[in-house]
Design a protein around this motif. Structure first.
Motif, PDB file in Angstrom:
ATOM      1  N   ARG A   1     -12.447  -0.877  -5.485  1.00 51.41           N
ATOM      2  CA  ARG A   1     -13.035  -2.216  -5.423  1.00 51.41           C
ATOM      3  C   ARG A   1     -14.519  -2.150  -5.778  1.00 51.41           C
ATOM      4  NH1 ARG A   1     -15.776  -5.644  -2.125  1.00 51.41           N
ATOM      5  NH2 ARG A   1     -16.366  -3.868  -0.831  1.00 51.41           N
ATOM      6  N   ARG A   2     -15.205  -1.160  -5.184  1.00 49.95           N
ATOM      7  CA  ARG A   2     -16.635  -1.045  -5.423  1.00 49.95           C
ATOM      8  C   ARG A   2     -16.950  -0.751  -6.886  1.00 49.95           C
ATOM      9  NH1 ARG A   2     -18.202   3.298  -2.936  1.00 49.95           N
ATOM     10  NH2 ARG A   2     -16.861   3.139  -1.100  1.00 49.95           N
TER      11      ARG A   2
ATOM     12  N   ASN B   1      -4.564   4.817  -0.301  1.00 50.11           N
ATOM     13  CA  ASN B   1      -5.057   4.641   1.058  1.00 50.11           C
ATOM     14  C   ASN B   1      -6.257   3.683   1.050  1.00 50.11           C
ATOM     15  OD1 ASN B   1      -7.422   6.145   0.484  1.00 50.11           O
ATOM     16  ND2 ASN B   1      -6.246   8.026   0.746  1.00 50.11           N
ATOM     17  N   PRO B   2      -6.587   3.139   2.192  1.00 55.39           N
ATOM     18  CA  PRO B   2      -7.662   2.140   2.242  1.00 55.39           C
ATOM     19  C   PRO B   2      -8.983   2.640   1.653  1.00 55.39           C
ATOM     20  CG  PRO B   2      -6.495   2.205   4.339  1.00 55.39           C
ATOM     21  CD  PRO B   2      -5.949   3.328   3.510  1.00 55.39           C
ATOM     22  N   GLY B   3      -9.257   3.926   1.797  1.00 60.26           N
ATOM     23  CA  GLY B   3     -10.484   4.490   1.233  1.00 60.26           C
ATOM     24  C   GLY B   3     -10.506   4.412  -0.285  1.00 60.26           C
ATOM     25  N   MET B   4      -9.358   4.746  -0.897  1.00 56.13           N
ATOM     26  CA  MET B   4      -9.261   4.674  -2.356  1.00 56.13           C
ATOM     27  C   MET B   4      -9.383   3.232  -2.834  1.00 56.13           C
ATOM     28  SD  MET B   4      -6.207   7.376  -2.871  1.00 56.13           S
ATOM     29  CE  MET B   4      -5.725   7.029  -4.557  1.00 56.13           C
TER      30      MET B   4
ATOM     31  N   GLU C   1     -11.010   0.872  -1.383  1.00 54.87           N
ATOM     32  CA  GLU C   1     -12.385   0.446  -1.218  1.00 54.87           C
ATOM     33  C   GLU C   1     -13.257   0.982  -2.355  1.00 54.87           C
ATOM     34  OE1 GLU C   1     -13.760  -1.731   0.491  1.00 54.87           O
ATOM     35  OE2 GLU C   1     -15.842  -1.227   0.033  1.00 54.87           O
ATOM     36  N   SER C   2     -13.055   2.248  -2.722  1.00 54.74           N
ATOM     37  CA  SER C   2     -13.906   2.779  -3.787  1.00 54.74           C
ATOM     38  C   SER C   2     -13.526   2.177  -5.141  1.00 54.74           C
ATOM     39  CB  SER C   2     -13.871   4.313  -3.812  1.00 54.74           C
ATOM     40  OG  SER C   2     -12.598   4.765  -4.141  1.00 54.74           O
TER      41      SER C   2
ATOM     42  N   HIS D   1       0.831  -1.215   0.000  1.00 52.77           N
ATOM     43  CA  HIS D   1       0.000   0.000   0.000  1.00 52.77           C
ATOM     44  C   HIS D   1       0.858   1.254   0.000  1.00 52.77           C
ATOM     45  CE1 HIS D   1      -4.199  -1.513   0.719  1.00 52.77           C
ATOM     46  NE2 HIS D   1      -3.485  -2.614   0.717  1.00 52.77           N
TER      47      HIS D   1
END
Lengths: 112, 265
Positions: free
Chosen positions: A49-50, A41-44, A46-47, A35
């Motif tokens: 991935r979505r 970052n984890p937020g990016m 996650e989005s 990472h």
């Protein structure tokens, strides 16, 4: 089994605090460094991935429990690995599903 | 051609200064002319590890400002005629020196030496940039701790971005008995993650602390010690010798640990 017996005979420590400490450290390190290198970052993550899931699910049904989505490293080069097990291929046209403005369905269809 | 090597790590407390002092001394013992440059402004310690803290008159700041000649600022080592130290300032602000000034002074010093070894401060801010600006190669110091390995990876990325391609790794303060029982990450794990060539493995040892207290780098001790040998071997590898690594496991490889490994699932 014998290993467990030896562990019982010569207890190294109370509980499992140290067990797999090496593996744990290595795996956590690999993940965090991947990472760091990707500067995601984890937020990016996650989005991303979505959004990928959303596009893919226009065409196939993905098993969300089994899917794997991670950044990993290959010799100082970052790789995005998405493993999306397909439950079934959707027969209906993508237009029928709730879709976003992400893709033009025509181009996707012709490439198939 | 002078080799300008930066000793860096990202994380603090992994042993950069100890390694700088020992490698400088070991290279001087091999007959090389070595200048050690303390780039840790405000928090200088290299003088202390070399036992030269009472001999400092001028520092790198006065040399940069032109308040003294470079020759006057260089402190000669008490034991090694080939070794000098350019001390960092203790009292001035870290921001007092720019990378351009730093490059100029390191280049001017290195003209008279075989090696210029720069002791980099912890962190990746201005002090780090000052320490790597003149470097042609770098040695990364890490320990088998997660935070140290992670920071090392960041620093490797920054060095590569600066065009420093010759980067090697020292794994410091290794505790073989812990690695043997899989309680901590070992050298192979670190190499697998960082993917740069290893130039040295130094075991954790109380004698390193004792030698620091005395102000005498461990490589000067006549009694043989594993970390002392490891430092000397690194110096020879820097010189280009192809040496095998010390077997640090040997002293821990008793019957008990062997049985334990044998039955490990």
């Amino acid at each position: 089994m014998i290993s467990e017996l030896i562990d019982k005979m010569f207890p190294r420590n109370k509980g499992n605090t140290y067990k797999n400490s090496r593996e744990q450290a290595k795996n956590r390190l690999k993940l965090v460094i991947a990472h760091d290198r990707a500067k995601l970052n984890p937020g990016m993550m996650e989005s991303m991935r979505r959004e990928i899931l959303e596009v893919v699910s226009h065409y196939v049904e993905i098993d969300p429990q089994e899917m794997e989505f991670s950044i990993s490293n290959d010799d100082r080069m970052s790789v995005l690995i998405a493993n999306l097990p397909i439950r079934r291929i959707k027969n209906s046209k993508p237009e029928t599903t709730t879709r976003s403005k992400l893709e033009k369905p025509e181009t996707q269809k012709t490439s198939k | 051609m002078t080799r300008i090597i930066t000793i860096t790590s990202g994380k603090g407390g992994v042993g950069k200064t100890t390694i700088t002092a020992n490698l400088g001394t070991a290279l001087a013992q091999l007959g090389k002319k070595v200048a050690l440059i303390d780039a840790d402004f405000g928090l200088r310690n290299l003088d202390l590890l070399l036992g030269l803290e009472n001999r400092i008159v001028y520092t790198i700041i006065e040399a940069i400002a032109g308040e003294c000649t470079i020759e006057k600022a260089l402190v000669k080592d008490k034991r090694q005629p080939n070794l000098v130290l350019l001390p960092a300032a203790q009292n001035r602000n870290k921001e007092a020196v720019s990378p351009e000034q730093m490059k100029e002074i390191v280049d001017r010093i290195s003209a008279n030496f075989d090696y210029a070894i720069v002791d980099c401060p912890a962190g990746i801010e201005l002090g780090f940039r000052n320490a790597i600006v003149a470097a042609t190669e770098a040695i990364i110091v890490t320990t088998p701790e997660m935070a140290a390995v992670r920071d090392a990876d960041r620093v490797i990325g920054l060095l590569e971005a600066e065009g420093i391609e010759k980067i090697s790794l020292i794994v410091n303060r290794l505790r073989p008995e812990m690695v043997q029982l899989d309680r901590t990450i070992g050298v192979e794990d670190i190499l697998d993650i960082l993917r740069i060539p290893v130039i040295g493995i130094v075991p954790e040892d109380e004698r390193v602390i004792v030698s620091t207290n005395r102000g005498e780098p461990l490589v000067l001790d006549e009694r043989p010690s594993l970390p002392g040998m490891a430092f000397k071997n690194i110096a020879r590898r820097i010189e280009g010798d192809d040496l095998p690594f010390l077997d640090l496991m040997a002293s821990y490889d008793n019957l008990f640990t062997r049985i334990r490994r044998l039955f490990k699932a």
